[in-house]
Design an enzyme around this catalytic site. Structure first.
Site, PDB file in Angstrom:
ATOM      1  N   GLU A  92      50.817  24.179  14.506  1.00 38.18           N
ATOM      2  CA  GLU A  92      52.049  23.748  13.860  1.00 38.18           C
ATOM      3  C   GLU A  92      51.846  22.419  13.154  1.00 38.18           C
ATOM      4  O   GLU A  92      50.994  21.620  13.537  1.00 38.18           O
ATOM      5  CB  GLU A  92      53.162  23.547  14.897  1.00 38.18           C
ATOM      6  N   CYS A 105      53.372  15.349  10.433  1.00 40.00           N
ATOM      7  CA  CYS A 105      52.924  15.357  11.828  1.00 40.00           C
ATOM      8  C   CYS A 105      51.981  16.534  11.987  1.00 40.00           C
ATOM      9  O   CYS A 105      52.357  17.682  11.708  1.00 40.00           O
ATOM     10  CB  CYS A 105      54.128  15.493  12.757  1.00 40.00           C
ATOM     11  N   CYS A 112      46.797  22.763  24.489  1.00 39.16           N
ATOM     12  CA  CYS A 112      46.566  21.450  25.100  1.00 39.16           C
ATOM     13  C   CYS A 112      46.336  21.648  26.593  1.00 39.16           C
ATOM     14  O   CYS A 112      46.947  22.528  27.203  1.00 39.16           O
ATOM     15  CB  CYS A 112      47.774  20.544  24.865  1.00 39.16           C
ATOM     16  N   CYS A 116      51.524  18.259  30.716  1.00 37.84           N
ATOM     17  CA  CYS A 116      52.803  17.554  30.884  1.00 37.84           C
ATOM     18  C   CYS A 116      53.920  18.579  31.045  1.00 37.84           C
ATOM     19  O   CYS A 116      54.055  19.502  30.241  1.00 37.84           O
ATOM     20  CB  CYS A 116      53.068  16.654  29.683  1.00 37.84           C
ATOM     21  N   CYS A 119      56.526  19.552  28.140  1.00 33.07           N
ATOM     22  CA  CYS A 119      55.984  19.853  26.815  1.00 33.07           C
ATOM     23  C   CYS A 119      55.597  21.322  26.691  1.00 33.07           C
ATOM     24  O   CYS A 119      54.876  21.862  27.534  1.00 33.07           O
ATOM     25  CB  CYS A 119      54.767  18.968  26.546  1.00 33.07           C
ATOM     26  N   CYS A 332      57.722  20.670  20.081  1.00 29.64           N
ATOM     27  CA  CYS A 332      56.335  20.848  19.682  1.00 29.64           C
ATOM     28  C   CYS A 332      55.680  21.948  20.505  1.00 29.64           C
ATOM     29  O   CYS A 332      55.673  21.917  21.725  1.00 29.64           O
ATOM     30  CB  CYS A 332      55.587  19.523  19.868  1.00 29.64           C
TER      31      CYS A 332
END
Length: 341
Positions: A92, A105, A112, A116, A119, A332
């Site tokens: 993205e 961005c 990832c 977290c 997220c 995100c």
């Protein structure tokens, strides 16, 4: 086997071209086509002979970063993009058009592994790193669509410092004065806190703006929601950020996703004062983007303002991040996850 061409420095291209029997100045022509004209097809390099273009296409290639879908805000000109890579993976990126500047961005990884809990990007784990060439092409594709940008924030999918080699090469290439020549101060890199890499980045004299994803003002809370906190304490993070400021003279900002009733209590205000009193820092307050895997919702504007005001009264520099494209709001990683489903 073909090799990528857009992730090479001018000096590396010159060496490659000399080995292939080309004149040295041809490397400069190609480098300029890639990084100034944003060309990603040898056939478009009309300052080269047809034979040379054909030869180059047999030896080199451009990594593909292709727009799959565009989401445009009806409130402002914010755009969110789903981009596909050569291997079918999806990342993205976001384009934000402020009055005085255009900002994008970008993502640094496919997925990832930081874990977290609030997220969406990390819910499927890490697929792979983006190469330096893919990150460059991500930027140039957005510029082909929207025109030249003024600022880059590396805050999309992924932990940039977990992809250290590729992200630092990308920064070196996009700031090269012989190419795109973007200013270092026009780039902000966000990290969840890989302490050794913060020191390494500082020592490389890559003086981009650093944003630390702090989010919690005590180690106990941070460990509860951010696995990286089990490895590095807040004290270690602050020490690394102080080192970065001393080496680069760039003020460090601290990202703080506000989760009402969890990390905006009076005890959090007091902890932040203990951490930052007298320091040249900025706290960027961000309303939580709710995701289905996390139980908390978006805080009310009044809760954000109240928390900011409490920090300001304690002489801490805190602002609320301006919300862009709220009608196409997706946290995100959420667009990518929905697409995958």
């Amino acid at each position: 086997m073909k090799v990528t061409i857009n992730d090479k420095t001018l000096e590396e291209l010159e060496e490659l071209f000399l080995k292939e029997g080309y004149q040295k100045f041809r490397a400069k022509q190609v480098f300029r086509q890639i990084h100034v004209n944003k060309v990603n097809d040898f056939d478009q390099m009309t300052d080269l002979s047809k034979d040379m273009r054909e030869e180059l296409s047999q030896k080199f290639y451009f990594p593909s970063v292709k727009m799959e879908n565009e989401f445009v805000s009806k409130i402002d000109s914010t755009k969110k993009y789903l981009l596909s890579l050569d291997d079918g993976n999806i990342i993205e990126a976001v384009f934000m058009n402020y009055e005085s500047r255009k900002t994008i961005c970008i993502s640094s990884q496919v997925g990832c592994r930081m874990g977290c809990k609030f997220c969406a990007s990390t819910k499927k784990g890490l697929e792979r790193d983006l190469t330096a060439g893919e990150i460059l092409e991500e930027v140039y594709e957005l510029e082909r669509i929207n025109g030249d940008i003024n600022n880059i924030v590396i805050m999309g999918i992924g932990e940039p410092l977990d992809n250290f080699k590729n992200i630092t090469r990308f920064i070196s290439l996009i700031t090269d004065e012989k190419g795109r020549n973007l200013s270092h101060r026009s780039i902000t890199l966000s990290t969840s806190g890989l302490v050794p890499k913060i020191y390494e980045l500082a020592d490389m004299d890559i003086d981009v703006n650093l944003a630390l994803s702090l989010h919690y003002a005590s180690d106990e809370k941070r460990r509860r929601y951010m696995p990286i906190a089990n490895k590095y304490s807040i004290g270690q993070l602050i020490k690394a950020c102080d080192y970065y400021l001393d080496k680069t003279k760039r003020r460090v900002s601290f990202e703080y996703v506000v989760i009402d009733g969890v990390n905006n209590l009076d005890e959090d205000v007091n902890n932040l004062v203990s951490l930052f009193a007298g320091k040249n820092i900025h706290i960027n307050l961000i309303p939580l983007n709710p995701i289905e895997e996390f139980a908390y919702g978006k805080p009310k504007n009044s809760a954000l303002r109240d928390f900011r005001d409490k920090l300001s009264r304690k002489k801490l520099n805190a602002t609320i991040r301006r919300s862009m494209g709220s009608d196409i709001d997706a946290s995100c990683g959420q667009l990518r996850n929905n697409y995958a489903r």
